[in-house]
Design an enzyme around this catalytic site. Structure first.
Site, short mmCIF file in Angstrom:
data_model
loop_
_atom_site.label_atom_id
_atom_site.label_comp_id
_atom_site.label_asym_id
_atom_site.label_seq_id
_atom_site.Cartn_x
_atom_site.Cartn_y
_atom_site.Cartn_z
N ILE A 51 15.57 64.71 64.91
CA ILE A 51 15.49 65.37 63.61
C ILE A 51 16.07 64.43 62.57
O ILE A 51 17.13 63.84 62.79
CB ILE A 51 16.28 66.70 63.61
CG1 ILE A 51 15.84 67.60 64.75
CG2 ILE A 51 16.18 67.40 62.26
CD1 ILE A 51 16.81 68.71 65.08
N CYS A 52 15.37 64.32 61.45
CA CYS A 52 15.86 63.55 60.32
C CYS A 52 16.16 62.11 60.75
O CYS A 52 15.34 61.50 61.42
CB CYS A 52 17.06 64.26 59.70
SG CYS A 52 17.46 63.76 58.02
N VAL A 53 17.32 61.56 60.42
CA VAL A 53 17.60 60.17 60.75
C VAL A 53 17.94 59.95 62.21
O VAL A 53 18.22 58.83 62.61
CB VAL A 53 18.70 59.57 59.83
CG1 VAL A 53 18.23 59.53 58.40
CG2 VAL A 53 20.01 60.28 59.98
N THR A 71 10.89 59.94 60.46
CA THR A 71 12.29 60.20 60.17
C THR A 71 12.37 60.75 58.75
O THR A 71 11.34 61.07 58.15
CB THR A 71 13.14 58.91 60.34
OG1 THR A 71 14.53 59.25 60.25
CG2 THR A 71 12.81 57.86 59.31
N GLY A 101 10.70 65.01 60.48
CA GLY A 101 11.13 64.35 59.25
C GLY A 101 12.50 64.80 58.82
O GLY A 101 13.43 64.86 59.62
#
Length: 131
Positions: A51-53, A71, A101
């Site tokens: 998730i995310c970074v 990302t 993302g």
């Protein structure tokens, strides 16, 4: 299943004064995490989700070269520079790797994984709980 979350905090600042997300991500390379994630990605029947970074952390560790992922929108160019094919989507499924993302894409990822692993009825029921 291994779920690698992202990080929150500032993205710019003096690295000697502020633990920015880039500083945190760079520091992960000096921990046991990259080796653990490498083993998870190599293990049959293990799903790794980011998730995310969290996806950027995998890319910076050299674990996504030649793979497809996403990302946080601010890190997609950096992820692409690691040899990852970036698909600008909320959720990207590449079999044993599913990435999401930005942080709000985590909800999409959760529902996607529920549907993938347990079917649409379960995912729909949980979606109703989210509502």
């Amino acid at each position: 299943m291994v779920i690698l979350p992202g990080a929150s905090g500032p993205t710019v600042g003096d690295p000697d004064m502020v633990r920015t997300i880039p500083v945190i991500l760079a520091g992960l390379g000096e921990t046991a995490l990259p080796d653990l994630l490498r083993r998870a990605l190599a293990a049959p029947d293990t799903l790794v989700a980011t998730i995310c970074v969290g996806g950027l952390a995998l890319g910076m560790a050299g674990l996504l070269e030649g793979r497809t992922a996403v990302t946080h929108t601010q890190g997609n160019d950096v992820l692409e520079a690691t040899g990852t094919t970036v698909v600008r989507a909320r959720v990207v499924d590449e079999g044993d790797l599913v990435s999401a993302g930005g942080v709000t894409s985590g909800l999409d990822l959760a529902l996607y994984l529920l549907e993938r692993e347990f079917g649409p009825r379960i995912a729909h029921a949980v979606d109703g709980l989210f509502e």
